[in-house]
Scaffold this motif. Structure first.
Motif, short mmCIF file in Angstrom:
data_model
loop_
_atom_site.label_atom_id
_atom_site.label_comp_id
_atom_site.label_asym_id
_atom_site.label_seq_id
_atom_site.Cartn_x
_atom_site.Cartn_y
_atom_site.Cartn_z
N PHE A 132 -19.59 -24.80 -26.28
CA PHE A 132 -18.30 -24.24 -26.69
C PHE A 132 -18.47 -23.35 -27.92
O PHE A 132 -17.50 -22.95 -28.53
N ALA A 133 -19.73 -23.06 -28.27
CA ALA A 133 -19.96 -22.23 -29.46
C ALA A 133 -19.21 -20.93 -29.30
O ALA A 133 -19.29 -20.26 -28.30
N GLY A 134 -18.46 -20.59 -30.34
CA GLY A 134 -17.76 -19.32 -30.31
C GLY A 134 -16.37 -19.40 -29.72
O GLY A 134 -15.63 -18.42 -29.75
N GLU A 135 -15.98 -20.54 -29.18
CA GLU A 135 -14.66 -20.60 -28.55
C GLU A 135 -13.56 -21.02 -29.51
O GLU A 135 -12.40 -20.80 -29.24
N PHE A 136 -13.93 -21.64 -30.61
CA PHE A 136 -12.92 -22.13 -31.54
C PHE A 136 -13.09 -21.47 -32.91
O PHE A 136 -14.01 -20.70 -33.13
N GLU A 137 -12.22 -21.84 -33.82
CA GLU A 137 -12.09 -21.06 -35.05
C GLU A 137 -12.76 -21.70 -36.26
O GLU A 137 -12.91 -22.91 -36.35
N THR A 138 -13.13 -20.84 -37.22
CA THR A 138 -13.61 -21.28 -38.52
C THR A 138 -13.10 -20.31 -39.57
O THR A 138 -13.05 -19.11 -39.33
N TRP A 139 -12.71 -20.84 -40.71
CA TRP A 139 -12.31 -20.00 -41.84
C TRP A 139 -13.07 -20.46 -43.07
O TRP A 139 -13.33 -21.66 -43.23
N VAL A 140 -13.44 -19.54 -43.96
CA VAL A 140 -14.11 -19.93 -45.20
C VAL A 140 -13.30 -19.46 -46.40
O VAL A 140 -12.37 -18.66 -46.28
N ASP A 141 -13.67 -20.01 -47.56
CA ASP A 141 -12.99 -19.67 -48.81
C ASP A 141 -11.52 -20.06 -48.82
O ASP A 141 -10.65 -19.30 -49.26
N ILE A 142 -11.23 -21.23 -48.32
CA ILE A 142 -9.88 -21.78 -48.36
C ILE A 142 -9.78 -22.64 -49.63
O ILE A 142 -10.61 -23.52 -49.84
N VAL A 143 -8.79 -22.37 -50.45
CA VAL A 143 -8.69 -23.02 -51.76
C VAL A 143 -7.37 -23.78 -51.88
O VAL A 143 -6.30 -23.21 -51.64
N GLY A 144 -7.46 -25.06 -52.25
CA GLY A 144 -6.26 -25.87 -52.48
C GLY A 144 -5.89 -26.72 -51.27
O GLY A 144 -6.08 -26.31 -50.12
N ALA A 145 -5.37 -27.90 -51.53
CA ALA A 145 -5.06 -28.86 -50.46
C ALA A 145 -4.04 -28.31 -49.46
O ALA A 145 -4.17 -28.50 -48.25
N GLU A 146 -3.02 -27.60 -49.96
CA GLU A 146 -1.98 -27.12 -49.03
C GLU A 146 -2.53 -26.04 -48.11
O GLU A 146 -2.18 -25.97 -46.92
#
Length: 361
Positions: A132-146
């Motif tokens: 399933f590589a590449g089928e779902f999402e990733t985000w980086v540099d997310i800051v803060g619990a909310e």
């Protein structure tokens, strides 16, 4: 239980945390260099889908597709489901557990409001049988619990993305058979990053380790935005058999937009020889651990000293050659190895949103 730190034995349960999180937990347990973090279990996703009749709603929309395998129909279903899911927040019990785990990660690392990657880890993901590589999402540099909670929510919604529904239909997999665990992991400040295969991805040669890397986060490599540097290492003896300079014109320094690589660095290889050999050594260890060729994502963290700056971001079974049909070696009539084509997904940054291989980059 909604949270497992990578050091928890429960984080090695693929059914509850998915292949990505389990792989990180196994590497952590083996003393391999992994950026710290935690997994939000599939139980949290199940609990979310039981909120406000969401599971019945999504099933109803998908049932209406019937045998319609048209991409437009999948995209229409995506819009309908996305609109409904986006309007239903995470249950308070899950949100509070995530806030507490994020706060503990901040304390453990000594960094207030630490920047993290939010990475999908689907429970059906990355088995040798179906990548399933590449089928779902990733985000980086997310800051803060909310913000973390916002992107966990986006991970859940991404299960029903049109391209995912199309992929699952092609594989004859019910989208409700997928359960979404999520990895929250310290963002690596990558001087360089890339991918490593413990065989040749072009020929299947098991005697080689092949790396492709570029400056900055791995988004540019995964998204095909640069031609990465390429290194080939002989598995026996760990001699570097080949170094090929790429065309590294952009880099992601943070998880938002790319910047141009200064001219003087474009002509330099992004990995030093000792780093290539050290990475190959880690690759061999992972292949021995898993008893199969591996597809590994890595980064060189510019905030850490040389010798302890190599970070493993992900490890999963190599799926193209592992699935290739081979004739028995003793069969005199053996033909050519059958080719299996693989694809590398695209990536865009929002803030650094990739269709994973992101390697959190």
């Amino acid at each position: 239980m909604y949270i497992h730190e990578f050091s928890d034995p429960g984080c090695q349960d693929v059914r509850e945390v998915g292949g990505k999180a389990a792989g990180l937990a196994q590497m952590t347990a083996a003393g391999l260099p992994v950026a710290p973090g935690f997994a939000i279990t599939a139980a949290a996703y199940r609990s979310y889908l039981q909120t406000d009749g969401l599971q019945e709603f999504t099933r109803g929309v998908l049932d209406q597709l019937g045998s319609n395998r048209d991409q437009t129909a999948f995209d229409d279903a995506d819009r309908t489901i996305s609109e409904r899911l986006t309007g239903v927040p995470l249950p308070q019990e899950i949100a509070n557990a995530v806030r507490a785990a994020y706060a503990k990660l901040c304390v453990d690392t000594g960094v207030d409001n630490i920047a993290v990657a939010v990475r999908s880890s689907a429970t059906a993901e990355d088995s040798v049988g179906a990548s399933f590589a590449g089928e779902f999402e990733t985000w980086v540099d997310i800051v803060g619990a909310e913000a973390v909670l916002e992107y966990v929510h986006k991970c859940y919604v991404s299960v029903f993305a049109g391209r995912v529904l199309s992929y699952l239909a092609e594989k004859d997999i019910d989208p409700h058979a997928i359960e979404m665990a999520v990895v929250i992991q310290k963002t690596v400040r990558a001087r360089a990053a890339g991918v490593m295969f413990t065989l040749s991805p072009t020929s299947g040669d098991r005697s080689k380790i092949v790396m492709e890397a570029s400056w900055g986060l791995g988004l540019s490599v995964v998204g095909g935005e640069v031609t990465p540097d390429r290194f080939v290492v002989d598995k026996v003896g760990l001699g570097i058999a080949d170094r090929t300079l790429g065309n590294k014109i952009i880099e992601y320094r943070r998880g938002d937009a790319p910047v141009e690589v200064p001219a003087e660095r474009r002509e330099l290889l992004c990995l030093q020889d000792d780093e290539v050999v050290a990475l190959a050594t880690l690759g061999k260890k992972l292949e021995r651990m898993h008893q199969a060729p591996q597809d590994i994502e890595f980064a060189v963290d510019e905030e850490l000293p040389a010798g302890s700056n190599l970070i493993l971001l992900q490890c999963r079974p190599e799926t193209v050659w592992s699935n290739a049909v081979r004739k028995p070696a003793f069969d005199a009539g053996a033909g050519m190895m059958s080719w299996i084509t693989g694809s590398i997904s695209g990536a865009t940054a929002v803030p650094a949103h990739t269709h994973d291989a992101s390697h959190q980059h």
